[in-house]
Design a protein around this motif. Structure first.
Motif, PDB file in Angstrom:
ATOM      1  N   CYS A   8      -5.625  -1.746  -1.275  1.00 36.82           N
ATOM      2  CA  CYS A   8      -4.114  -1.517  -0.552  1.00 36.82           C
ATOM      3  C   CYS A   8      -4.054  -2.964  -0.959  1.00 36.82           C
ATOM      4  CB  CYS A   8      -3.341  -1.460   0.589  1.00 36.82           C
ATOM      5  SG  CYS A   8      -3.445   0.187   1.295  1.00 36.82           S
ATOM      6  N   THR A  15       4.303  -1.761  -1.404  1.00 38.63           N
ATOM      7  CA  THR A  15       2.977  -1.375  -1.047  1.00 38.63           C
ATOM      8  C   THR A  15       2.628  -0.704  -2.899  1.00 38.63           C
ATOM      9  OG1 THR A  15       2.846   0.250   0.366  1.00 38.63           O
ATOM     10  CG2 THR A  15       2.983  -2.340   1.562  1.00 38.63           C
ATOM     11  N   ALA A  58       0.065  -9.486  -0.731  1.00 36.03           N
ATOM     12  CA  ALA A  58      -1.001  -9.534   0.448  1.00 36.03           C
ATOM     13  C   ALA A  58      -2.165  -8.153  -0.188  1.00 36.03           C
ATOM     14  CB  ALA A  58      -0.623  -8.808   1.357  1.00 36.03           C
ATOM     15  N   ALA A  81      -5.252  -5.074   1.223  1.00 36.33           N
ATOM     16  CA  ALA A  81      -6.706  -4.752   2.557  1.00 36.33           C
ATOM     17  C   ALA A  81      -7.158  -3.409   1.389  1.00 36.33           C
ATOM     18  CB  ALA A  81      -6.298  -4.658   3.113  1.00 36.33           C
ATOM     19  N   CYS A 105      -2.586   2.592   2.926  1.00 40.38           N
ATOM     20  CA  CYS A 105      -1.569   1.326   3.044  1.00 40.38           C
ATOM     21  C   CYS A 105      -0.393   0.810   3.947  1.00 40.38           C
ATOM     22  CB  CYS A 105      -0.578   1.285   1.630  1.00 40.38           C
ATOM     23  SG  CYS A 105      -1.581   0.704   0.160  1.00 40.38           S
ATOM     24  N   SER A 149       2.121  -6.066   8.399  1.00 42.63           N
ATOM     25  CA  SER A 149       2.031  -7.884   7.656  1.00 42.63           C
ATOM     26  C   SER A 149       0.637  -7.402   8.742  1.00 42.63           C
ATOM     27  CB  SER A 149       2.293  -9.005   7.935  1.00 42.63           C
ATOM     28  OG  SER A 149       2.852  -9.567   8.891  1.00 42.63           O
ATOM     29  N   TYR A 196      -2.914  -6.334   6.981  1.00 43.58           N
ATOM     30  CA  TYR A 196      -3.474  -7.154   5.231  1.00 43.58           C
ATOM     31  C   TYR A 196      -3.906  -8.476   5.864  1.00 43.58           C
ATOM     32  CZ  TYR A 196       0.066  -3.661   3.017  1.00 43.58           C
ATOM     33  OH  TYR A 196       0.158  -2.828   2.504  1.00 43.58           O
ATOM     34  N   TRP A 226      -4.059 -12.898   1.494  1.00 45.02           N
ATOM     35  CA  TRP A 226      -3.009 -13.361   1.164  1.00 45.02           C
ATOM     36  C   TRP A 226      -2.433 -14.812   0.059  1.00 45.02           C
ATOM     37  CZ3 TRP A 226       1.880 -11.445   3.740  1.00 45.02           C
ATOM     38  CH2 TRP A 226       1.014 -10.412   4.480  1.00 45.02           C
TER      39      TRP A 226
END
Length: 123
Positions: free
Chosen positions: A33, A50, A97, A99, A104, A108, A111, A114
């Motif tokens: 994601c 996202t 960001a 992950a 997703c 925040s 994640y 960054w």
């Protein structure tokens, strides 16, 4: 570990457009994601958009639907945020960001990776 580098921020008049780029140090097209978040002074970091890069499925905050578009270029390991019809309330620091997860997160804290952020100012 993934390194993310944003670019493309700047100052623009209301109604204008900007495109942000997020270059990833790793491949983006597998079970990952990637997202754009923003944070204005004195406010919490909020989700903008996202994308689940495996299938390219986007998800947008209501405040930007119809104006912003998130997209990906797997060959360049880059995710973009096209921002149209910008408003003064879009002014914020924008962060990329990432992950490695199958769904997703919309917050925040989901994640771990960054970028450093890029400033967008709309007047």
């Amino acid at each position: 570990h993934v390194q993310l580098v944003e670019s493309g921020g700047g100052s623009v008049q209301a109604g204008g457009s900007l495109i942000l780029s997020c270059a990833s140090s790793g491949a983006i097209d597998s079970r990952q994601c990637m997202g754009w978040f923003r944070q204005a002074p004195g406010k919490e970091r909020e989700r903008v958009a996202t994308i689940y890069t495996r299938v390219g499925s986007p998800d947008y905050a209501d405040s930007v639907k119809g104006r912003f578009t998130i997209s990906q270029d797997n060959a360049k390991n880059t995710v973009y945020l096209q921002m149209n019809s910008l408003k003064p309330e879009d002014t914020a620091m924008y962060f990329c960001a990432a992950a490695y997860i199958n769904s997703c997160p919309r917050t925040s804290d989901g994640y771990p990776f960054w970028g450093q952020g890029t400033q967008v100012t709309v007047s």
